[in-house]
Design an enzyme around this catalytic site. Structure first.
Site, PDB file in Angstrom:
ATOM      1  N   SER A 288       0.885  -1.567   0.494  1.00 10.75           N
ATOM      2  CA  SER A 288      -0.528   0.066   0.340  1.00 10.75           C
ATOM      3  C   SER A 288       1.240   1.102  -0.163  1.00 10.75           C
ATOM      4  O   SER A 288       0.032   2.479  -0.211  1.00 10.75           O
ATOM      5  CB  SER A 288      -0.882   0.391   1.491  1.00 10.75           C
TER       6      SER A 288
ATOM      7  N   HIS B   1       0.205   6.434   6.753  1.00  8.16           N
ATOM      8  CA  HIS B   1       0.372   6.379   4.953  1.00  8.16           C
ATOM      9  C   HIS B   1       0.136   7.577   4.450  1.00  8.16           C
ATOM     10  O   HIS B   1       0.066   8.729   4.720  1.00  8.16           O
ATOM     11  CB  HIS B   1      -0.703   5.759   4.409  1.00  8.16           C
TER      12      HIS B   1
END
Length: 283
Positions: free
Chosen positions: A40, A264
């Site tokens: 990811s 993230h």
């Protein structure tokens, strides 16, 4: 599990391919085929626009930005949120093995993998929960050290052989490719701060998690060098842009994310990662 903690868990699904017209944008030699592999932190979950919701893949992730600059003959982004090293050679849900994107004509490969092999999502979920319950001290570190040694350090060491296998697999399938191992950017403050108003990490756990990420990156750099690949450092340049910083400064999102999945890199983070990759390509 609360919704904010669940938001850090990455997605899984089928990768999609895209292409760019060949051309020269500051490179000494035109690329024939570029393939991006990874998890990811490569795919870009939550960053507009999402081109594959199952894999959390964005059209503004760093492989796409690199492609816009280099204009290879063809480009395939096989990255998928939640991927481990096992998904290089095995399906991930409906997604085919990421290595299926490689062939003998591939001349550039970027790969960002390893975080999920050490259990990134579960580590964050546990540390955030324990930090909310015990804000002082290092309850998460203690929970991963019950046997007297750092379990996460052991996981990183065990993942090293898996990275070796991945890099061998890339070289076997694309023997003429230049291979770049892309590291993970800074998530937490370099000074060891835990920004309790932004994320509930205990004061002693934040520097330990920072050092754990550094240990993971060091392992990736060592395995890249040992295999004849190149390591791309995305950590050093991202110091000062951690998830504790305000919107507009931070390159990674807290759990209350704005334009990316929590914990993230956001759009600015992927832009910075693309510049690090491009600098490596052009060296």
């Amino acid at each position: 599990m609360s919704l904010p903690v669940a938001a850090v868990l990455v997605l899984a699904g089928a990768p999609a391919a895209s292409s760019a017209e060949p051309g020269a944008h500051g490179t000494a030699q035109a690329l024939t085929r570029y393939v991006a592999l990874g998890d990811s932190y490569t795919s870009g979950p939550g960053i507009p626009e999402q081109t594959d919701e199952n894999c959390g893949r964005s059209d503004h992730n760093y492989p796409t930005l690199v492609t816009a600059a280099l204009a290879p003959g063809t480009f395939t982004d096989a990255s998928c949120g939640g991927a481990t090293t096992a998904e290089m050679t095995a399906p991930q849900g409906t997604a085919p093995p990421q290595f299926d994107a490689l062939n003998e004509s591939t001349d550039l490969v970027t790969v960002g993998i390893g975080g999920n092999d050490i259990g990134f999502g579960g580590i964050v979920a546990r540390c955030v929960l324990l930090g909310a319950l015990v804000p002082n001290g290092a309850p998460c570190k203690a929970s991963y050290s019950l046997g007297g040694s750092d379990e996460l350090a052991a996981r990183i060491e065990a993942t090293a052989t898996k990275i070796d296998e991945v890099l061998r697999g890339i070289h076997d399938r694309s023997p003429g490719a230049r291979v770049l191992v892309v590291g993970y950017p800074a998530l937490l403050p370099e000074d060891g701060g835990n920004c309790p108003r932004t994320v509930s990490l205990a004061s002693g756990d934040a520097p330990w998690l920072r050092d754990t990420e550094k240990r993971l990156n060091s392992m990736l750099a060592e395995r890249a060098e040992a295999s004849g690949a190149e390591y791309v450092d995305t950590y050093t340049g991202s110091v000062g842009h951690d998830l504790c910083k305000p919107v507009g400064t931070r390159w990674a999102e807290p759990l209350q994310a704005v334009d990316a999945a929590g914990f993230h890199p956001n759009a600015a983070g992927h832009q910075a990662m693309s510049q690090a990759v491009l600098a490596a390509v052009r060296r």
